[in-house]
Motif scaffolding. Structure first.
Motif, PDB file in Angstrom:
ATOM      1  N   HIS A 152      -4.398  21.249 -25.250  1.00  0.00           N
ATOM      2  CA  HIS A 152      -5.742  21.138 -25.816  1.00  0.00           C
ATOM      3  C   HIS A 152      -6.474  19.925 -25.261  1.00  0.00           C
ATOM      4  O   HIS A 152      -7.668  19.982 -24.964  1.00  0.00           O
ATOM      5  CB  HIS A 152      -5.677  21.053 -27.349  1.00  0.00           C
ATOM      6  CG  HIS A 152      -5.678  22.387 -28.017  1.00  0.00           C
ATOM      7  ND1 HIS A 152      -4.541  23.153 -28.149  1.00  0.00           N
ATOM      8  CD2 HIS A 152      -6.678  23.106 -28.592  1.00  0.00           C
ATOM      9  CE1 HIS A 152      -4.837  24.286 -28.780  1.00  0.00           C
ATOM     10  NE2 HIS A 152      -6.118  24.282 -29.056  1.00  0.00           N
ATOM     11  N   SER A 153      -5.746  18.817 -25.108  1.00  0.00           N
ATOM     12  CA  SER A 153      -6.367  17.607 -24.587  1.00  0.00           C
ATOM     13  C   SER A 153      -6.684  17.740 -23.105  1.00  0.00           C
ATOM     14  O   SER A 153      -7.758  17.333 -22.655  1.00  0.00           O
ATOM     15  CB  SER A 153      -5.438  16.415 -24.820  1.00  0.00           C
ATOM     16  OG  SER A 153      -5.901  15.261 -24.159  1.00  0.00           O
ATOM     17  N   ARG A 154      -5.760  18.279 -22.347  1.00  0.00           N
ATOM     18  CA  ARG A 154      -5.947  18.381 -20.902  1.00  0.00           C
ATOM     19  C   ARG A 154      -7.098  19.308 -20.531  1.00  0.00           C
ATOM     20  O   ARG A 154      -7.947  18.990 -19.698  1.00  0.00           O
ATOM     21  CB  ARG A 154      -4.643  18.861 -20.263  1.00  0.00           C
ATOM     22  CG  ARG A 154      -4.752  19.312 -18.821  1.00  0.00           C
ATOM     23  CD  ARG A 154      -5.269  18.224 -17.896  1.00  0.00           C
ATOM     24  NE  ARG A 154      -4.276  17.187 -17.702  1.00  0.00           N
ATOM     25  CZ  ARG A 154      -4.554  15.965 -17.252  1.00  0.00           C
ATOM     26  NH1 ARG A 154      -5.805  15.639 -16.998  1.00  0.00           N
ATOM     27  NH2 ARG A 154      -3.601  15.078 -17.091  1.00  0.00           N
ATOM     28  N   PHE A 155      -7.152  20.495 -21.172  1.00  0.00           N
ATOM     29  CA  PHE A 155      -8.137  21.501 -20.778  1.00  0.00           C
ATOM     30  C   PHE A 155      -9.310  21.616 -21.743  1.00  0.00           C
ATOM     31  O   PHE A 155     -10.172  22.475 -21.554  1.00  0.00           O
ATOM     32  CB  PHE A 155      -7.451  22.869 -20.654  1.00  0.00           C
ATOM     33  CG  PHE A 155      -6.363  22.914 -19.614  1.00  0.00           C
ATOM     34  CD1 PHE A 155      -6.647  22.689 -18.278  1.00  0.00           C
ATOM     35  CD2 PHE A 155      -5.051  23.156 -19.982  1.00  0.00           C
ATOM     36  CE1 PHE A 155      -5.637  22.718 -17.311  1.00  0.00           C
ATOM     37  CE2 PHE A 155      -4.039  23.197 -19.037  1.00  0.00           C
ATOM     38  CZ  PHE A 155      -4.330  22.973 -17.697  1.00  0.00           C
ATOM     39  N   HIS A 156      -9.336  20.768 -22.776  1.00  0.00           N
ATOM     40  CA  HIS A 156     -10.423  20.790 -23.765  1.00  0.00           C
ATOM     41  C   HIS A 156     -10.564  22.184 -24.369  1.00  0.00           C
ATOM     42  O   HIS A 156     -11.660  22.751 -24.454  1.00  0.00           O
ATOM     43  CB  HIS A 156     -11.745  20.355 -23.136  1.00  0.00           C
ATOM     44  CG  HIS A 156     -11.738  18.942 -22.627  1.00  0.00           C
ATOM     45  ND1 HIS A 156     -12.893  18.252 -22.334  1.00  0.00           N
ATOM     46  CD2 HIS A 156     -10.719  18.090 -22.339  1.00  0.00           C
ATOM     47  CE1 HIS A 156     -12.584  17.042 -21.897  1.00  0.00           C
ATOM     48  NE2 HIS A 156     -11.264  16.929 -21.891  1.00  0.00           N
ATOM     49  N   ILE A 157      -9.456  22.738 -24.810  1.00  0.00           N
ATOM     50  CA  ILE A 157      -9.456  24.060 -25.427  1.00  0.00           C
ATOM     51  C   ILE A 157     -10.139  23.980 -26.789  1.00  0.00           C
ATOM     52  O   ILE A 157      -9.830  23.093 -27.582  1.00  0.00           O
ATOM     53  CB  ILE A 157      -8.012  24.586 -25.581  1.00  0.00           C
ATOM     54  CG1 ILE A 157      -7.331  24.686 -24.205  1.00  0.00           C
ATOM     55  CG2 ILE A 157      -7.992  25.932 -26.282  1.00  0.00           C
ATOM     56  CD1 ILE A 157      -5.855  25.004 -24.284  1.00  0.00           C
ATOM     57  N   PRO A 158     -11.061  24.879 -27.091  1.00  0.00           N
ATOM     58  CA  PRO A 158     -11.747  24.831 -28.391  1.00  0.00           C
ATOM     59  C   PRO A 158     -10.765  25.006 -29.551  1.00  0.00           C
ATOM     60  O   PRO A 158      -9.757  25.714 -29.434  1.00  0.00           O
ATOM     61  CB  PRO A 158     -12.723  26.012 -28.320  1.00  0.00           C
ATOM     62  CG  PRO A 158     -12.877  26.308 -26.866  1.00  0.00           C
ATOM     63  CD  PRO A 158     -11.568  25.958 -26.236  1.00  0.00           C
ATOM     64  N   LEU A 159     -11.074  24.385 -30.680  1.00  0.00           N
ATOM     65  CA  LEU A 159     -10.229  24.526 -31.864  1.00  0.00           C
ATOM     66  C   LEU A 159     -10.376  25.906 -32.485  1.00  0.00           C
ATOM     67  O   LEU A 159      -9.414  26.475 -32.995  1.00  0.00           O
ATOM     68  CB  LEU A 159     -10.569  23.437 -32.887  1.00  0.00           C
ATOM     69  CG  LEU A 159     -10.235  21.998 -32.476  1.00  0.00           C
ATOM     70  CD1 LEU A 159     -10.678  21.029 -33.556  1.00  0.00           C
ATOM     71  CD2 LEU A 159      -8.745  21.841 -32.217  1.00  0.00           C
TER      72      LEU A 159
END
Length: 534
Positions: free
Chosen positions: A110-117
């Protein structure tokens, strides 16, 4: 030895960061040669396939399926050492913070690719074109994503959309290749706990897994079966015990343990735990399990090796809090109490009637998932776990285990207990956390230290860890796929597993439930398959 992290992107200040530590290519090359010589034939087959794709620049999507002890992490390390020693870029991510800190240069996906919550089938990773992280990914040779079964399939699909988009800027043909033509390898074990969806049905949970996604058709699957915990220096009897223990773990995980049901009409799958792992007692249950899991606690409570190698596991946070509070009382020293600041966010200043319906005292009483308690009681020398990602570059991830070094008025100094950053000290500040629980008619905000005492934790939280001693406390039946398997597979040796099961009549028993969603395995290779990579 430290591992490379290339360039990282800091959300808060919107600029690239370079990790302070450096690495030596010669050291990586030596470590690679050592590790490569220790790969078994199964691992060597996976290694050769991935390396070939990387050097031929043809892309490819791999899934390495194996239980704990089959050497997935060792394989990741060997691949990293080979490629990074030659100046190639490897991005190492995991679905949970605990697994991420165990990886060389690891971060959460999530942090690396900025995956939406909040995900759906049309979601796309939230990294903007023209940023440093996009340039880094465009130059990446290999992505390793560990603990993949824990993640919702929409997360992988969002990254697939994103990578196809940014890689098409280099070559338009790459927009039609899975993950933009970057070689990517996923790893994990579908016997473990899957992505949990609140109030979802069994079918919804299974349907959200990676192997049920539309992108699964692109995957080449490898199965690791050989247990790396077997050693030549062990006696024949010791290796037999390990083999039998591993087989039992897999049978539990696959839902193939012979059912034990005193009531033939019950639909619940009940299994009998082997006697050598069961704790029977007529004394206080929690106290008895604590003494077995943490023997000679007072003398060893300052030993890092002693503390990092054991934990008590249970099902719910309420029981976890009871156990941790009981252990906290045994630790000498001054008790420090920190209270949170709670409020309702995004409510207009003029809406006084709505605010008055939720006084501060009520907000203080709320306990929400992933949010620390209003009252944090702590002592110097206590083990704590970080509850959110603060700075993954220096190892401060959700799930990082630390020891409290000192308690200050506005910060708590902690020393990292394990992982590649073990021994480093950091000041942990109070942090603003907003709950994503949509069942409330308001957005709840709490400012508190993102810490919780660690001696006991939930089975969900322990996923990705390996421990020498595990005390499993089951005061009620398990309720989700993989609960029993995850708990019993955290331990690295059979003599370190101790299970205490509370029966309805207040006594201990060796009978417990085992929840397994067998349909999740339908398109996965069996441990008995001879050729699973075709």
């Amino acid at each position: 030895m430290s591992f490379p992290s290339e360039v990282y992107f800091n959300n808060s200040v919107n600029r690239p960061l370079q990790e302070e530590t450096s690495y030596d290519k010669e050291e990586l090359k030596i470590l690679h040669e050592k590790n490569h010589g220790m790969l078994n034939p199964e691992q060597k087959n996976v290694y050769d396939s991935i390396i070939q794709n990387v050097y031929n620049k043809v892309g490819g999507v791999f899934f390495v399926y194996g239980s704990g002890g089959c050497g997935k992490t060792f394989l990741w390390q060997t691949l990293c050492c080979r490629l990074r020693s030659e100046g190639k870029i490897v991005l190492h991510v995991a679905s949970c913070g605990i697994a991420a800190v165990l990886l060389p240069g690891g971060r959460t996906a999530h942090s690396r690719f900025h995956i939406p919550l909040k995900l759906d089938q049309d979601s796309i990773a939230g990294i903007r074109h023209g940023t440093d992280i996009v340039e880094l990914i465009q130059q990446t040779d290999l992505i390793i994503w560990d603990e993949a079964p824990m993640q919702h399939c929409h997360a992988f699909e969002s990254v697939d959309h994103f990578l196809r988009d940014i890689m098409s800027a280099i070559d338009k043909r790459r927009a039609k290749k899975p993950f933009g033509g970057i070689t990517i390898v996923f790893g994990g074990d579908y016997r473990q706990i899957l992505h949990m969806i609140p109030k979802a049905s069994r079918a919804e949970v299974v349907g959200s897994t990676l192997n049920k996604s539309k992108i699964w058709e692109f995957f080449q699957v490898f199965l690791l079966k050989k247990n790396m915990r077997l050693h030549a220096e062990n006696t024949e009897m010791e290796n037999k015990v390990i083999v039998d223990f591993s087989k039992w773990q897999l049978l539990v995980g696959d839902g193939k343990v012979k059912n034990f049901s005193p009531d033939a009409d019950t639909a619940e799958m009940l299994i009998k735990i082997p006697d050598q792992y069961v704790v029977h007692t007529t004394q206080n249950l929690i106290e008895s399990l604590f003494e077995i899991t943490y023997p000679d606690f007072v003398r060893n409570m300052s030993s890092h090796s002693y503390l990092r190698s054991r934990s008590i596991l249970t099902l719910t946070n309420i029981v976890v809090d009871d156990i941790n509070n009981n252990i906290l009382e045994k630790i000498p020293g001054t008790l420090h109490t920190y209270l949170s600041q709670d409020s309702i966010d995004d409510v207009g200043d003029e809406d006084n009637e709505f605010r008055s319906a939720f006084p501060v005292e009520y907000l203080n009483s709320l306990n929400m998932p992933c949010i620390p308690k209003h009252e944090l009681n702590i002592k110097v020398g206590v083990i704590v776990m970080l509850m959110r990602n603060l700075n993954q570059i220096i190892g401060l991830c959700n799930g990082t285990r630390m020891i409290v070094a000192s308690c200050k008025k506005n910060s708590i100094e902690c020393e990292v207990l394990c992982g590649s950053h073990a021994g480093s000290k950091h000041l942990i500040p109070r942090t603003e956390m907003i709950s994503t629980d949509t069942s409330w008619p308001f957005e709840f905000k709490r400012i508190q230290f993102p810490l919780q005492i660690y001696y006991a934790m939930t089975i969900n939280k322990c996923q990705g860890q390996s421990l020498d001693t595990v005390g499993l406390y089951l005061p009620r039946a398990v309720f989700f796929h993989g609960h029993v398997y995850v708990a019993i597979s955290r331990v690295t040796k059979p003599e370190g597993l101790h299970i205490l099961i509370d029966s309805d009549d207040g006594t201990t028993t060796n009978i417990t439930s085992n929840v397994v969603y067998e349909e999740v395995f339908y398109n996965l290779p069996s441990i008995n398959d001879e050729n699973v990579s075709d």
